[in-house]
Scaffold this motif. Sequence first.
Motif, PDB file in Angstrom:
ATOM      1  N   LYS A   2     -67.807  53.950  19.307  1.00 16.73           N
ATOM      2  CA  LYS A   2     -68.233  53.878  19.870  1.00 16.73           C
ATOM      3  C   LYS A   2     -68.748  52.178  20.850  1.00 16.73           C
ATOM      4  O   LYS A   2     -68.477  51.707  19.820  1.00 16.73           O
ATOM      5  N   ASP A  67     -65.543  54.935  14.418  1.00 14.98           N
ATOM      6  CA  ASP A  67     -66.336  56.631  13.781  1.00 14.98           C
ATOM      7  C   ASP A  67     -67.367  56.327  12.703  1.00 14.98           C
ATOM      8  O   ASP A  67     -68.350  56.424  12.747  1.00 14.98           O
ATOM      9  N   VAL A  93     -75.436  53.530  23.543  1.00 15.21           N
ATOM     10  CA  VAL A  93     -74.178  54.319  22.418  1.00 15.21           C
ATOM     11  C   VAL A  93     -73.382  55.315  23.736  1.00 15.21           C
ATOM     12  O   VAL A  93     -74.050  55.632  24.007  1.00 15.21           O
ATOM     13  N   ASN A  95     -69.673  56.377  25.154  1.00 16.67           N
ATOM     14  CA  ASN A  95     -68.647  56.494  24.643  1.00 16.67           C
ATOM     15  C   ASN A  95     -67.344  55.625  24.745  1.00 16.67           C
ATOM     16  O   ASN A  95     -67.222  55.361  26.178  1.00 16.67           O
TER      17      ASN A  95
END
Length: 112
Positions: A2, A67, A93, A95
Amino acid sequence: MKLIVAIIKPHKLDDVRNGLTSIGQNGITVSNVEGFGRQKGRTEIYRGAEYFYDWVPKVKIELAVRDDLIEKVIQTIIDNARTSKIGDGKIFVINLERAYRIRTGEDGEAAL
Ligand SMILES: Nc1ncnc2c1ncn2[C@@H]1O[C@H](COP(=O)(O)OP(=O)(O)OP(=O)(O)O)[C@@H](O)[C@H]1O
Ligand SMILES: [Mg+2]
């Protein structure tokens, strides 16, 4: 992975940085920014004095996070940036599809 983007109070940056390095975050990018939230500027306390701002000085931090560290990073930012007064900031946040470490050519989480 992220990309975590957090807007925080400038005087909280050192605490946030120390917290993040202590949990194993390898890198952070920092910018001085200006913004407003729900109070639309309004009065805020900055370095002990009360000011009226249209644009409130803030610090933006950006971190690419693997992650298994994401929840810890979010909690560490909250714990270290909170004053419980207005203007404590936001965490976004996003991706993150790819990352590359330019010197070695590594990619993905190994690049972080
Ligand atoms: N929805 C948003 N999108 C982009 N940036 C935002 C958003 N909300 C806040 N920010 C940024 O975060 C900074 C701090 O926001 P702030 O903490 O004042 O949010 P708030 O919703 O007004 O919460 P509070 O009521 O605790 O002050 C703003 O100055 C702005 O830079
Ligand atoms: Mg606000």
